[in-house]
Design an enzyme around this catalytic site. Structure first.
Site, PDB file in Angstrom:
ATOM      1  N   ASP A  95       0.770  -1.043   0.029  1.00 41.79           N
ATOM      2  CA  ASP A  95       0.050  -0.067  -0.001  1.00 41.79           C
ATOM      3  C   ASP A  95       0.877   1.476   0.103  1.00 41.79           C
ATOM      4  OD1 ASP A  95       1.013  -0.478   2.658  1.00 41.79           O
ATOM      5  OD2 ASP A  95      -1.028  -0.294   3.564  1.00 41.79           O
ATOM      6  N   HIS A  96       1.986   1.297   0.685  1.00 42.94           N
ATOM      7  CA  HIS A  96       2.713   2.517   0.914  1.00 42.94           C
ATOM      8  C   HIS A  96       3.539   2.845  -0.492  1.00 42.94           C
ATOM      9  CE1 HIS A  96       1.595   1.985   4.946  1.00 42.94           C
ATOM     10  NE2 HIS A  96       2.165   3.102   5.408  1.00 42.94           N
ATOM     11  N   ASP A 160       3.128  -0.881  11.716  1.00 43.28           N
ATOM     12  CA  ASP A 160       2.544   0.244  11.131  1.00 43.28           C
ATOM     13  C   ASP A 160       2.150   0.776  12.497  1.00 43.28           C
ATOM     14  OD1 ASP A 160       1.806   1.695   8.301  1.00 43.28           O
ATOM     15  OD2 ASP A 160       0.643   2.190  10.121  1.00 43.28           O
ATOM     16  N   ARG A 448      -1.828  12.341   9.852  1.00 38.33           N
ATOM     17  CA  ARG A 448      -0.718  13.186  10.215  1.00 38.33           C
ATOM     18  C   ARG A 448      -0.768  14.316   9.690  1.00 38.33           C
ATOM     19  NH1 ARG A 448       2.620   7.864  11.540  1.00 38.33           N
ATOM     20  NH2 ARG A 448       1.909   7.856  13.807  1.00 38.33           N
ATOM     21  N   SER A 643       5.754   7.337  13.473  1.00 42.73           N
ATOM     22  CA  SER A 643       5.617   6.119  12.822  1.00 42.73           C
ATOM     23  C   SER A 643       6.464   4.935  13.580  1.00 42.73           C
ATOM     24  CB  SER A 643       6.051   6.087  11.069  1.00 42.73           C
ATOM     25  OG  SER A 643       7.190   5.978  11.300  1.00 42.73           O
ATOM     26  N   ARG A 645       8.280   3.185  11.797  1.00 44.10           N
ATOM     27  CA  ARG A 645       9.423   2.530  11.038  1.00 44.10           C
ATOM     28  C   ARG A 645      10.641   2.590  11.478  1.00 44.10           C
ATOM     29  NH1 ARG A 645       8.831   8.468   8.046  1.00 44.10           N
ATOM     30  NH2 ARG A 645       6.766   7.680   8.102  1.00 44.10           N
TER      31      ARG A 645
HETATM   32  C1  MIC Z   1       3.003   6.548   8.657  1.00 41.29           C
HETATM   33  O1  MIC Z   1       1.914   6.594   8.760  1.00 41.29           O
HETATM   34  O2  MIC Z   1       3.919   7.412   9.177  1.00 41.29           O
HETATM   35  C2  MIC Z   1       3.340   5.332   8.007  1.00 41.29           C
HETATM   36  C3  MIC Z   1       4.039   5.555   6.973  1.00 41.29           C
HETATM   37  O3  MIC Z   1       2.198   4.371   7.962  1.00 41.29           O
HETATM   38  C4  MIC Z   1       4.400   4.482   9.221  1.00 41.29           C
HETATM   39  C5  MIC Z   1       5.305   3.407   8.556  1.00 41.29           C
HETATM   40  C6  MIC Z   1       6.261   3.595   7.840  1.00 41.29           C
HETATM   41  O4  MIC Z   1       6.993   4.658   8.014  1.00 41.29           O
HETATM   42  O5  MIC Z   1       6.303   2.720   6.799  1.00 41.29           O
HETATM   43  C7  MIC Z   1       3.680   4.111  10.254  1.00 41.29           C
HETATM   44  O6  MIC Z   1       2.739   4.721  10.721  1.00 41.29           O
HETATM   45  O7  MIC Z   1       4.178   3.341  11.115  1.00 41.29           O
HETATM   46 FE1  SF4 Z   2      -1.070   4.898   5.108  1.00 39.13          FE
HETATM   47 FE2  SF4 Z   2       0.323   5.486   7.410  1.00 39.13          FE
HETATM   48 FE3  SF4 Z   2      -1.229   7.169   5.972  1.00 39.13          FE
HETATM   49 FE4  SF4 Z   2      -2.479   5.287   7.132  1.00 39.13          FE
HETATM   50  S1  SF4 Z   2      -1.414   6.804   8.152  1.00 39.13           S
HETATM   51  S2  SF4 Z   2      -2.702   5.958   4.739  1.00 39.13           S
HETATM   52  S3  SF4 Z   2      -0.839   3.436   6.855  1.00 39.13           S
HETATM   53  S4  SF4 Z   2       0.703   6.124   5.452  1.00 39.13           S
END
Ligand code: MIC
Ligand code: SF4
Length: 757
Positions: A95-96, A160, A448, A643, A645
């Protein structure tokens, strides 16, 4: 099809017994999260009581979920662990990595082509280790989990931070780094400090323009981005029961924005309706039969202040819509005050783009309520003055939203549908002109809004609101538009007023039957190794990190003293860099490039103590590493918020950063650093942050004596020859100290698996 029904049936068979054991041991009424946590103890025979907020406990989650951007590292680590299959059901979701640029179909084609190597890798690893694989286009991890895997009373971890979305279906669902996923997939206990519990009682009923999103936007304002750290947030009360299952998921999803370990609702009719509608009647029946175990005990509900560590009450009948932002999700402004607050802060009023959808807000209810606003606009002869984009959370949602005519309504006001993916929520929005960094405002229903997050432009003021408010604001083109009180001028020059949104909780014509994008693990995949080309710039086999050599850290140069907010987006940026998520060496080139250097207030410009020059952070770290020296990173409050990550933790480890000392950590990031073998410390006196000078060389001594609860001594060797000794705290327990000594938690697992092989 119901996934893993046997596992779920066996869980419900045992749950009542486990809860009654816990009640005997604790000798008091239990909250819902305690019931779930105690019925997932790794050591089933444990008779111990644990203290909330202090004791580490090992759990046995029922399943693991990973998304493509974090699964690569998680699975590269899992491959090193020496197992031949995952011990619990697990799934990977693509998805990302899908860019949002020209609309769903063109963007999907580009994604499949540009990410082929990574998708092939993930799919073959899934086949080899019996992991379910959701192809690109299937949808966003949390939406797919809610539609297919979540079950009331269950426990899962996911790589995640928004994994807690599944709390909308009554699950304890926790966001973690990949190394934690490896623990569970290798059959080990998964450790967590037993969370404290915040109880939020919802009374009254939402109406008009207010929606579930406004509950969490308000809560974020009340508790701030760190107020939920180390806590589960439990929602209950009549108000909670009046909210749809997907609305509950929105609230739980955004619990990540207050740092909560997870959020949860008790089982109720809304969950039952959702389970039935998504083809999981058997689970609804099982949960229904266990209803009493799937909510807090009545004593807790009638005297919440006594049983929760913190208790808040919100009357939904009085709740007005909120708009949070810019640059942080906890800056909450009720819509009625937006005009005054925006003017005072000089926030640009003109809204360039409104975006709805994402993992947080793309339920049928969200889409239908937003579409009702769009329809009303069409009837009133209005179109959107801002650009308007829709990101469906899954193929399932996209299909029914299109089938039921909602996309047509969005298109009628000028909307455009993006692919079923994260896209604009994670810097994967190739927005025209964003590279010129214009000052502008966008509003979205994602979760976010840190700087640069949506389009990479530091001057984009991003605000968060419910999908229906975003739709209304996109129609008006103004951040300060309040649909409750304000009117608009239509194409005939007439003053008109939007009506309150209305929607449908679940699709009246059902979810339909679609190709959902799921790929079952295939036995053929078991044969042969997983090939990764050494030439690849996207994937790289991991080398184990070195063990600690048993010596104190001496004269380590300060790498960077980060000022203010330093989220994982600042530490390891997303967007462009997502493509290197499977290649530790390459992604390390983004380490801390978004963090502000305390000494010159610039990003990505720090003093190289060897050359005396100001250089980019990764270059300086590499220079120290090449000279065989480690370094130290200093940070402010809630360091690493955001996140899950773990690249944000693996990169410093790879770059030879020995310790990170901060005023306070966000939970997932601290664990990630510990797991990768970076020493994590907090100033015992936060004022000591100011003692760190740019040219300092830092000693961290008596490390051989590192022990739970014992302070660590840090000596600052200032450039003028003066020394200052300060004390630092840590939160390591005895087992975690072994991770540090072994060089990483994974090194310990590998050793253990080698012995047992
Ligand atoms: C996010 O919303 O910040 C992400 C991208 O989904 C991250 C995960 C990632 O950095 O791959 C998260 O929320 O953990
Ligand atoms: Fe994707 Fe993270 Fe955004 Fe949700 S918050 S849509 S998992 S990047």
């Amino acid at each position: 099809m119901i996934f893993d029904l046997e596992m779920i049936q066996s869980f419900y068979r045992e749950m009542p017994g486990r809860i009654s054991n816990a009640r005997k041991v604790l000798r008091r009424p239990l909250t819902l999260s305690e019931k779930i946590l105690y019925s997932h103890l790794f050591n089933r025979k444990s008779e111990g009581t644990y203290n909330r907020g202090t004791d580490y406990v090992e759990f046995a989650p029922d399943r693991v979920a990973m998304q493509d951007a974090t699964a690569q590292m998680a699975l590269l680590q899992f491959m090193m662990a020496g197992k031949d299959h995952s011990s619990v059901p697990a799934s990977v979701h693509c998805d990302h990595l899908i860019m949002a640029k020209e609309g769903a179909s063109a963007d999907m084609k580009t994604a499949v082509y540009t990410n082929k190597e990574v998708y092939d890798f993930l799919s073959s690893v899934c086949n080899k280790y019996d992991i379910g694989f959701w192809k690109p286009g299937a949808g966003i991890i949390h939406q797919i989990i809610l539609e297919n895997y979540a079950f009331p009373g269950g426990m899962m971890i996911g790589t995640d931070s928004h994994t807690p979305n599944a709390g909308g279906l009554g699950m304890v669902a926790i966001g973690v780094g990949g190394a934690d996923a490896v623990d569970v997939m290798t059959g080990m206990g998964w450790e967590l400090k037993l969370p404290k519990i915040i109880g939020i009682k919802l009374t009254g009923k939402l109406s008009g323009w207010s929606s579930p999103k406004d509950i969490i936007l308000k809560v974020a304002g009340l508790l701030t981005v760190s107020g939920g750290t180390g806590c589960v947030v439990e929602y209950f009360g009549d108000g909670a029961e009046s909210i749809s299952c997907t609305g509950k998921a929105t609230i739980c999803n955004m619990g990540a924005e207050i740092g909560a370990t997870c959020s949860i609702f008790g089982y109720d009719n809304a969950m039952s309706r959702y389970l039935n509608a998504t083809g999981r009647k058997d689970i609804a029946d099982l949960a229904g039969a266990n209803r009493e175990h799937l909510k807090s005990d009545s004593e807790v509900l009638s005297d919440p202040a006594k049983y929760y560590d913190k208790f808040i009450e919100i009357n939904l009948s009085e709740l007005e819509p909120y708009i949070n932002g810019p640059f942080t999700p906890d800056l909450a402004t009720p819509i009625s005050r937006m005009k005054e607050v925006a003017e005072k802060n000089n926030w640009p009023d003109k809204v360039e783009v409104g975006l709805i959808g994402s993992c947080t807000n793309s339920s049928y209810e969200d889409i239908s309520r937003s579409a009702s606003v769009a329809k009303n606009a069409v009837d009133l002869r209005l179109t959107a003055r801002s650009e308007f984009k829709i990101t469906p959370g899954s193929e399932q949602i996209r299909y029914i939203a299109e089938r039921d005519g909602y996309f047509k309504l969005f298109e009628a006001i000028g909307g455009e549908v993006f692919a079923n993916a994260c896209g604009p929520c994670i810097g994967q929005w190739e927005r025209k002109g964003a590279d010129k960094n214009p000052v502008n405002t966008v509003i979205h229903s994602f979760n976010r809004n840190f700087a640069k997050r949506a389009d990479g432009n530091p001057n984009t003021f991003a605000f968060v609101a419910s999908p229906e408010i975003v739709t209304a604001i996109a129609i008006s083109g103004k951040l300060t538009f309040n649909p409750i009180t304000d009117s608009l001028v239509n194409s005939d020059g007439k003053e008109v007023k939007l009506s309150e949104p209305s929607g449908t909780e679940l699709p009246p014509n059902g979810f339909g039957s679609i190709d959902n994008g799921y790929q079952k693990p295939d036995n053929e995949g078991k044969k042969g190794p997983i090939a990764i080309s050494v030439e690849s710039d996207r994937l790289q086999i991991l080398e184990p990190f070195q063990e600690w050599d048993g010596k104190d850290f001496k004269a380590l140069p300060l790498l960077i003293k980060a000022k203010g907010k330093c989220t994982t987006d600042h530490i390891s940026m997303a967007g462009f860099w997502l493509k290197y998520r499977g290649h530790l060496e390459n992604i390390s080139n983004n380490y801390m490039i978004g963090a502000v250097n305390f000494f010159n207030e610039k990003t990505n410009s720090i003093l190289n103590q060897i050359t005396g020059q100001y250089e980019p952070v990764p270059a300086v770290a590499m220079a120290y590493k090449a000279s065989g020296i480690g370094s130290v990173v200093i940070g402010d409050e809630n360091f690493g918020e955001g996140s899950s990550r773990e690249h944000a933790a693996m990169e410093p480890r790879y770059l030879n950063v020995k310790a990170v000392i901060v005023k306070s950590f966000a939970r997932i990031h601290e664990t990630n650093l510990k797991k990768q073998g970076v020493l994590t410390l907090t100033f015992s006196d936060k004022a000591d942050y100011s003692k760190i000078l740019e040219n300092d060389k830092i000693d961290i001594i008596d490390l051989k004596l590192l022990a739970p609860g014992k302070q660590v001594t840090v000596v600052l060797n200032h450039p003028d020859g003066k020394k200052e000794t300060i004390k630092a705290n840590h939160s390591y327990n005895a087992a975690q100290i072994e991770w540090f000594k072994a060089g990483s938690a994974l090194n310990l697992i590998r050793k253990a698996n080698k012995k047992s092989a």
